[in-house]
Write a protein that holds these residues in place. Structure first.
Motif, PDB file in Angstrom:
ATOM      1  N   ILE A  16       0.866  -1.180   0.000  1.00 56.20           N
ATOM      2  CA  ILE A  16       0.000   0.000   0.000  1.00 56.20           C
ATOM      3  C   ILE A  16       0.899   1.225   0.000  1.00 56.20           C
ATOM      4  CG2 ILE A  16      -1.799   1.289   1.190  1.00 56.20           C
ATOM      5  CD1 ILE A  16      -2.815  -1.256   2.405  1.00 56.20           C
ATOM      6  N   ASN A  17       0.800   2.008  -1.055  1.00 60.14           N
ATOM      7  CA  ASN A  17       1.549   3.267  -1.146  1.00 60.14           C
ATOM      8  C   ASN A  17       0.708   4.350  -0.456  1.00 60.14           C
ATOM      9  OD1 ASN A  17       3.508   5.077  -1.762  1.00 60.14           O
ATOM     10  ND2 ASN A  17       3.119   5.122  -3.961  1.00 60.14           N
ATOM     11  N   ILE A  18       1.306   5.066   0.482  1.00 57.98           N
ATOM     12  CA  ILE A  18       0.568   6.025   1.314  1.00 57.98           C
ATOM     13  C   ILE A  18       1.186   7.410   1.163  1.00 57.98           C
ATOM     14  CG2 ILE A  18      -0.144   6.604   3.661  1.00 57.98           C
ATOM     15  CD1 ILE A  18       0.130   3.651   4.358  1.00 57.98           C
ATOM     16  N   ASP A  19       0.343   8.403   0.938  1.00 53.74           N
ATOM     17  CA  ASP A  19       0.791   9.787   0.848  1.00 53.74           C
ATOM     18  C   ASP A  19       0.019  10.612   1.873  1.00 53.74           C
ATOM     19  OD1 ASP A  19       2.393  11.795  -0.910  1.00 53.74           O
ATOM     20  OD2 ASP A  19       0.422  12.718  -0.671  1.00 53.74           O
ATOM     21  N   LEU A  20       0.727  11.431   2.610  1.00 49.96           N
ATOM     22  CA  LEU A  20       0.114  12.290   3.625  1.00 49.96           C
ATOM     23  C   LEU A  20      -0.377  13.568   2.944  1.00 49.96           C
ATOM     24  CD1 LEU A  20      -0.493  12.709   6.617  1.00 49.96           C
ATOM     25  CD2 LEU A  20       1.835  13.552   6.916  1.00 49.96           C
ATOM     26  N   ASN A  21      -1.688  13.718   2.871  1.00 52.12           N
ATOM     27  CA  ASN A  21      -2.286  14.846   2.153  1.00 52.12           C
ATOM     28  C   ASN A  21      -2.000  16.178   2.862  1.00 52.12           C
ATOM     29  OD1 ASN A  21      -3.423  13.118   0.228  1.00 52.12           O
ATOM     30  ND2 ASN A  21      -5.204  12.742   1.548  1.00 52.12           N
ATOM     31  N   ARG A  22      -1.798  17.201   2.054  1.00 53.28           N
ATOM     32  CA  ARG A  22      -1.613  18.591   2.510  1.00 53.28           C
ATOM     33  C   ARG A  22      -0.393  18.765   3.413  1.00 53.28           C
ATOM     34  NH1 ARG A  22      -6.937  17.408   3.330  1.00 53.28           N
ATOM     35  NH2 ARG A  22      -6.648  17.349   5.591  1.00 53.28           N
ATOM     36  N   PHE A  23       0.610  17.881   3.260  1.00 51.70           N
ATOM     37  CA  PHE A  23       1.790  17.974   4.126  1.00 51.70           C
ATOM     38  C   PHE A  23       2.601  19.233   3.828  1.00 51.70           C
ATOM     39  CE2 PHE A  23       6.292  16.947   5.001  1.00 51.70           C
ATOM     40  CZ  PHE A  23       6.189  16.813   6.378  1.00 51.70           C
TER      41      PHE A  23
ATOM     42  N   GLN B 256      -9.362  -8.593   2.047  1.00 52.78           N
ATOM     43  CA  GLN B 256      -8.298  -8.389   3.030  1.00 52.78           C
ATOM     44  C   GLN B 256      -7.697  -6.994   2.901  1.00 52.78           C
ATOM     45  OE1 GLN B 256      -5.924 -11.772   1.808  1.00 52.78           O
ATOM     46  NE2 GLN B 256      -6.469 -12.918   3.650  1.00 52.78           N
ATOM     47  N   GLN B 257      -7.477  -6.558   1.670  1.00 52.57           N
ATOM     48  CA  GLN B 257      -6.901  -5.238   1.452  1.00 52.57           C
ATOM     49  C   GLN B 257      -7.821  -4.132   1.978  1.00 52.57           C
ATOM     50  OE1 GLN B 257      -6.396  -5.393  -2.764  1.00 52.57           O
ATOM     51  NE2 GLN B 257      -4.510  -6.579  -2.684  1.00 52.57           N
ATOM     52  N   ASP B 258      -9.124  -4.264   1.699  1.00 50.91           N
ATOM     53  CA  ASP B 258     -10.078  -3.254   2.159  1.00 50.91           C
ATOM     54  C   ASP B 258     -10.123  -3.213   3.690  1.00 50.91           C
ATOM     55  OD1 ASP B 258     -10.648  -2.596  -0.416  1.00 50.91           O
ATOM     56  OD2 ASP B 258     -12.504  -3.758  -0.538  1.00 50.91           O
ATOM     57  N   ARG B 259     -10.000  -4.399   4.306  1.00 48.72           N
ATOM     58  CA  ARG B 259     -10.009  -4.444   5.761  1.00 48.72           C
ATOM     59  C   ARG B 259      -8.802  -3.708   6.340  1.00 48.72           C
ATOM     60  NH1 ARG B 259      -9.700  -9.643   6.500  1.00 48.72           N
ATOM     61  NH2 ARG B 259     -11.901  -9.942   6.058  1.00 48.72           N
ATOM     62  N   VAL B 260      -7.643  -3.917   5.727  1.00 49.18           N
ATOM     63  CA  VAL B 260      -6.432  -3.239   6.195  1.00 49.18           C
ATOM     64  C   VAL B 260      -6.557  -1.733   5.990  1.00 49.18           C
ATOM     65  CG1 VAL B 260      -3.947  -2.956   5.818  1.00 49.18           C
ATOM     66  CG2 VAL B 260      -4.951  -5.238   5.837  1.00 49.18           C
ATOM     67  N   LYS B 261      -7.055  -1.322   4.815  1.00 48.81           N
ATOM     68  CA  LYS B 261      -7.195   0.107   4.530  1.00 48.81           C
ATOM     69  C   LYS B 261      -8.150   0.775   5.520  1.00 48.81           C
ATOM     70  CE  LYS B 261      -7.892   1.191   0.217  1.00 48.81           C
ATOM     71  NZ  LYS B 261      -8.445   1.110  -1.159  1.00 48.81           N
ATOM     72  N   ALA B 262      -9.266   0.106   5.807  1.00 52.71           N
ATOM     73  CA  ALA B 262     -10.244   0.688   6.726  1.00 52.71           C
ATOM     74  C   ALA B 262      -9.648   0.830   8.125  1.00 52.71           C
ATOM     75  CB  ALA B 262     -11.501  -0.187   6.769  1.00 52.71           C
ATOM     76  N   LYS B 263      -8.936  -0.193   8.556  1.00 49.03           N
ATOM     77  CA  LYS B 263      -8.316  -0.129   9.878  1.00 49.03           C
ATOM     78  C   LYS B 263      -7.252   0.954   9.928  1.00 49.03           C
ATOM     79  CE  LYS B 263      -6.006  -2.969  13.351  1.00 49.03           C
ATOM     80  NZ  LYS B 263      -5.412  -4.298  13.664  1.00 49.03           N
ATOM     81  N   LEU B 264      -6.485   1.058   8.859  1.00 49.16           N
ATOM     82  CA  LEU B 264      -5.412   2.055   8.798  1.00 49.16           C
ATOM     83  C   LEU B 264      -5.984   3.471   8.855  1.00 49.16           C
ATOM     84  CD1 LEU B 264      -2.308   2.346   8.347  1.00 49.16           C
ATOM     85  CD2 LEU B 264      -2.821   2.591   5.915  1.00 49.16           C
ATOM     86  N   LEU B 265      -6.993   3.736   8.041  1.00 44.46           N
ATOM     87  CA  LEU B 265      -7.603   5.071   8.031  1.00 44.46           C
ATOM     88  C   LEU B 265      -8.245   5.396   9.372  1.00 44.46           C
ATOM     89  CD1 LEU B 265      -9.177   5.052   4.447  1.00 44.46           C
ATOM     90  CD2 LEU B 265      -7.215   6.404   5.214  1.00 44.46           C
TER      91      LEU B 265
ATOM     92  N   VAL C  28      -3.112   0.616  -3.691  1.00 40.30           N
ATOM     93  CA  VAL C  28      -2.824  -0.795  -3.399  1.00 40.30           C
ATOM     94  C   VAL C  28      -2.362  -1.509  -4.660  1.00 40.30           C
ATOM     95  CG1 VAL C  28      -3.767  -2.954  -2.486  1.00 40.30           C
ATOM     96  CG2 VAL C  28      -4.565  -0.769  -1.586  1.00 40.30           C
ATOM     97  N   ALA C  29      -1.416  -2.422  -4.489  1.00 43.63           N
ATOM     98  CA  ALA C  29      -0.988  -3.325  -5.557  1.00 43.63           C
ATOM     99  C   ALA C  29      -0.723  -4.690  -4.950  1.00 43.63           C
ATOM    100  CB  ALA C  29       0.261  -2.801  -6.260  1.00 43.63           C
ATOM    101  N   CYS C  30      -0.967  -5.737  -5.739  1.00 46.19           N
ATOM    102  CA  CYS C  30      -0.817  -7.115  -5.250  1.00 46.19           C
ATOM    103  C   CYS C  30       0.157  -7.873  -6.147  1.00 46.19           C
ATOM    104  CB  CYS C  30      -2.171  -7.815  -5.205  1.00 46.19           C
ATOM    105  SG  CYS C  30      -2.104  -9.515  -4.560  1.00 46.19           S
ATOM    106  N   PHE C  31       1.037  -8.614  -5.524  1.00 47.44           N
ATOM    107  CA  PHE C  31       1.997  -9.463  -6.251  1.00 47.44           C
ATOM    108  C   PHE C  31       1.429 -10.878  -6.355  1.00 47.44           C
ATOM    109  CE2 PHE C  31       5.426 -12.558  -6.295  1.00 47.44           C
ATOM    110  CZ  PHE C  31       6.274 -12.065  -7.278  1.00 47.44           C
ATOM    111  N   PRO C  32       1.435 -11.498  -7.558  1.00 44.75           N
ATOM    112  CA  PRO C  32       2.008 -10.998  -8.814  1.00 44.75           C
ATOM    113  C   PRO C  32       0.969 -10.400  -9.774  1.00 44.75           C
ATOM    114  CG  PRO C  32       1.637 -13.334  -8.986  1.00 44.75           C
ATOM    115  CD  PRO C  32       1.128 -12.939  -7.628  1.00 44.75           C
TER     116      PRO C  32
END
Length: 446
Positions: free
Chosen positions: A319-326, A379-388, A411-415
């Motif tokens: 998950i690539n994360i950017d802090l908005n309005r930094f 699983q990805q959505d669950r992680v994103k929701a918890k993170l936010l 989000v990106a998933c391998f492979p």
């Protein structure tokens, strides 16, 4: 004339005394800096090797978790590939219902087959800890049943991931601690230095000393904390008594002019050598971000490389994360507030993740999450929701400044989204950019 000679001798002697003391002070300061850098490099090497090889071997547990009916032959094929890629993995074992049924390689480890962890309290405790925590637990160093000393990563296996209510057993990754320490540079320290390490079973500064002399921690010259997948070790370094500074000898007093020249030349030579050595170590040292204490880009790329080399046997998400309005925060309130905001966001993200996950700071206001065994949209959505929820749920307060925190996620998933790390990062970056644009649009419409 006699008075002049006497004055000259006194001045020469005073000069030698001054140069000698100055040299000793400078040499001590340079030595401390060099040892500090060398100890930090050892710490970074241990962290990188242990965490990378444990995550690498975690793919066998993932295979069993999603395919509990898989066979010993399939386990052996995966274990064979893992031990070829990891230099310090001594063997890998699988214990259904916590009874050892499979070990690779088998040769030399025959005594392990049939071992019931319940009969070995020192190992059973960490097996239970891993099951209860539902993530990897580092055990040891400890004496192995088949002989020798090693550290063991306990990976709990559940047959109903990600719910983790059906416990299947455990996977044990045994790492050769002597080889690990040798490659990390533990044995490359100068002879006049004593190194000790404590924190058996990842218990940190409160744990038992398992390497070196306990007396080192009574008054250590330097210390470093080794952060493992679970828990930590503490390293302490002290100088041996024989390395104390030696006073100016009678020979020096009897050869003042010569010693003065030699002292200056030797001081310059040693300073030059120490500066060169410090410069060399500075290019190797530290895979940790200085501000947030998170893994930095180099550390994250190493973990991604290790995971991707396993091929499709191990799926994972980033998950690539950017802090908005930094930038607006920095421009409005100053860099001190911006730095404090980065540290707090890093702390909240680290608190949110599992023990097997990694959060790294790539630079500026950009972070990267590495999530082994997370591969479905749910699983990805669950992680994103918890993170936010954890990171953005509460405002940030610092010295009277009150700020809401906002993140953009990609989000990106391998492979599925790329076999190469560059492709994976590009996909996550594009997804993050789209999320950022969508948030801007929603803000305008609101």
């Amino acid at each position: 004339m006699v008075a002049f000679v006497l004055v000259y001798i006194v001045l020469a002697y005073s000069t030698v005394e001054y140069l000698q003391q100055s040299y000793l002070r400078d040499a001590e300061a340079e030595r401390s800096r060099g040892l500090s850098q060398q100890l930090a490099l050892i710490r970074a090497n241990i962290e990188a090797e242990v965490n990378a090889e444990v995550f690498l071997a975690d793919s066998l547990a993932t295979l069993i978790s999603f395919s509990p009916e898989s066979t010993f032959e399939q386990w052996e094929q995966v274990a064979m590939q893992l031990t070829r890629k990891a230099e310090h993995i001594r063997n890998i074992g699988v214990a259904p219902n916590d009874v050892m049924a499979f070990v690779y390689p088998l040769q030399g480890n025959e005594r392990v087959i049939g071992l019931d962890f319940r009969d070995y309290p020192n190992q059973w405790q960490t097996v239970q800890q891993a099951r209860q925590a539902q993530h990897i637990i580092i055990s040891g160093p400890l004496e192995l049943v088949q002989g020798g000393t090693a550290i063991i990563a306990r990976v709990p296996i559940f047959s109903d991931a990600p719910h983790n209510s059906q416990y299947w057993g455990t996977c044990s990754i045994v790492l050769d601690i002597d080889g690990l320490f040798r490659d990390a540079g533990v044995y490359d320290l100068p002879d006049n230095v004593s190194l000790a390490i404590r924190g058996r079973d990842g218990t940190g500064a409160d744990g038992e000393v398992f390497f070196g002399e306990p007396g080192v921690f009574q008054d250590p010259l330097l210390s470093e904390t080794v952060h493992l997948v679970s828990g930590s070790w503490q390293m302490g370094l002290s100088l041996k008594a024989s390395s104390a500074a030696v006073p100016v000898s009678n020979w020096v007093k009897d050869n003042l002019p010569r010693v003065a020249g030699y002292t200056v030349a030797l001081s310059l030579l040693l300073s030059f050598i120490l500066v060169l050595n410090a410069y060399r170590l500075a290019h190797q040292i530290s895979m940790q971000d200085v501000l947030t204490k998170l893994p930095n880009r180099r550390h994250a790329m190493l973990i991604l490389e290790q995971l991707s080399q396993q091929g499709t046997a191990s799926r994972f998400s980033i998950i690539n994360i950017d802090l908005n309005r930094f930038k607006q925060v920095n421009d409005t309130y100053g860099h001190a507030v911006g730095d404090a905001l980065l540290v707090e966001v890093a702390r909240r993200m680290r608190h949110t993740l599992r023990g097997s996950d990694t959060v790294a700071r790539l630079g500026g206001d950009e972070f990267l999450l590495i999530l082994p065994r997370v591969c479905t949209r749910e699983q990805q959505d669950r992680v994103k929701a918890k993170l936010l929820g954890e990171v953005c749920g509460q405002p940030f307060d610092y010295q009277g400044v009150h700020l809401d925190i906002s993140l953009s996620l990609g989000v990106a998933c391998f492979p599925e989204h790329g076999n190469a790390i560059s492709e994976l990062l590009h996909h996550a970056d594009q997804a993050m950019y789209q999320d950022k644009q969508q948030r801007k649009l929603s803000a305008v419409q609101a």
